[in-house]
Design an enzyme around this catalytic site. Sequence first.
Site, short mmCIF file in Angstrom:
data_model
loop_
_atom_site.label_atom_id
_atom_site.label_comp_id
_atom_site.label_asym_id
_atom_site.label_seq_id
_atom_site.Cartn_x
_atom_site.Cartn_y
_atom_site.Cartn_z
N GLY A 1 -160.05 32.82 17.35
CA GLY A 1 -161.49 34.18 17.91
C GLY A 1 -162.20 34.91 17.30
N LEU B 1 -166.58 33.04 13.05
CA LEU B 1 -166.90 33.58 11.67
C LEU B 1 -168.80 32.68 11.77
CD1 LEU B 1 -164.67 34.01 9.44
CD2 LEU B 1 -166.08 36.23 9.91
N GLY B 2 -167.82 31.19 12.70
CA GLY B 2 -168.84 30.09 12.48
C GLY B 2 -169.89 30.18 12.85
N SER C 1 -171.27 16.26 16.69
CA SER C 1 -169.91 16.89 17.16
C SER C 1 -168.92 16.06 18.36
CB SER C 1 -170.33 18.42 17.80
OG SER C 1 -170.77 19.32 17.22
N HIS D 1 -171.43 26.11 20.43
CA HIS D 1 -172.85 26.24 20.02
C HIS D 1 -173.63 26.33 21.02
CE1 HIS D 1 -172.17 23.46 16.79
NE2 HIS D 1 -171.15 23.05 16.90
#
Length: 532
Positions: free
Chosen positions: A325, A328-329, A354, A471
């Site tokens: 949650g 960081l991505g 993906s 994304h």
Amino acid sequence: MSKKNLAILMRARMRSTNPTKLSLFQFPKEIPSNPQENDHIVRNSNQGIGTSSDFGNTGRSYDVVRETMHSAISASKTGVIDITLTDFQEGYFSLSLEDREKLLLALAKEYDVNREQVRELVKQYLGLETPSSDDGGQQVHSPKKEALSSVFYRIEWNLRHALKPTYETLFERLNTHPGGLRFLSILRADLLSILTKENSPSLRTLESYLKEKLGMWLSPATLELHQITWDDPASLLEKIVAYEAVHPISNLLDLKRRLGIGRRCFGYFHPSIPGEPLIFIEVALMETVAQTIQEVLWDNPPIPENQATSALFYSISSTQPGLAGINLGKFLIKRVITLVKKDMPHVSTFATLSPIPGFMKWLLSKLSSQSRFAGDDHSGSTQSNSPSSTFSERVLLPDEEQALMSLSDDSSFGSNGMEVLMNLLSAKNSNWATSPRMLPVLEPILMRLCARYLLQEKKRGKALDSVANFHLQNGAMVERINWMADRSEKGIHQSGGIMVNYVYRLENIEDYAQSYFGSGKIHASPGIHSRL
């Protein structure tokens, strides 16, 4: 085999897979925290953290550990605090799963906000006389107004501090203590596990507060971006092997390929957790955007890097379940785009290949419910206000219904197209995925339904699919869906083998992110829209 190769192989194989020795969290491959944040990131189940042997201690009683926790919160001398925090970490890992849960519940309830103090301060605040603004718009400084303002400031300061739970002291002290940040991540993983069984308001508040703190302490400014190469220590490379859960690394040659020419691997590291990436992303440098994972991982040798025009992000993995949650991505992708663009100006396209992890689950659920409604209609429930007429919808087009019925050899396949499709897709052997007879019929149907799932199925105004939501909120657009792009058992089970390319167009990233965040608008290519 070299010593380094052997070390990587052996350590990756010997990592503990017993979650009861790690944390109370039972480490699923995907953590069901907030699906609108970062469920897109796959976490490996083999977590080698948090064992009592890491801290070299034996079992302790619950009462002793609880007293140590109290001391860690209430102690005032620096030397005593450091010793007590270390003692608390060791003691926590020595507890049984039941005692850990009991301890966290005590922390949540007994070290929460002092509500009596808050009520008293609010009462004082509301009882104050509001300073008069009867000064004709001019600033008038009188001793009486200054004194009254001083009282307001003092009570407001006291109120701000009274609204902080006592356990904040423990979190903040652990954050600056050696190994404390890693310990807090494990603590939150345990909380997430407990909350799947017991949705206690006090535990939920404790978990949310710790999540907020971790998000602040793990801001991009505190993280270090490092390109992971074959020259890195074996201890780091074996973590990459162990934590990669999107497309598992099959052997050392596979690992070398992913870290070699035409490939990049970047990780975010924190100084408090040295030698262990919090999250890492794998990139393939290609001439065109790949349509299948086979061509990225196995089919062709990498091209010379100076011929690459596309950077393809094909795997992103988190190593810490307790950071679920915390996005960081998002920051990692943007940093990597900036870095690749700087080092290789000839790379102009940044895209992903993906998975679509929720597609088959959504589709089978939709087919099941609509098949029941269709059955009700056939049995004579035709009233306009009946449940079946209220909730039924046409999942399949007429020509799709006809094509599916032509596949069934007998009535056991199903009495209508939805039943036929549901029975085919839910079969354990997934024979349809290798059938030359079935694939041409199923391809247009599943591709259309997949486009619908990605673009139209939403939850709270955002994309239902967790990877899509990730994304899209980062500013990407849905470019293309690819048939039989992942033929692995996992790929067939999750998405019918379909994968999707999201594209990050540098000139549109911020605008796309803002429009998605504000109104839920999903930007997609004309090719995707044409499938609807």
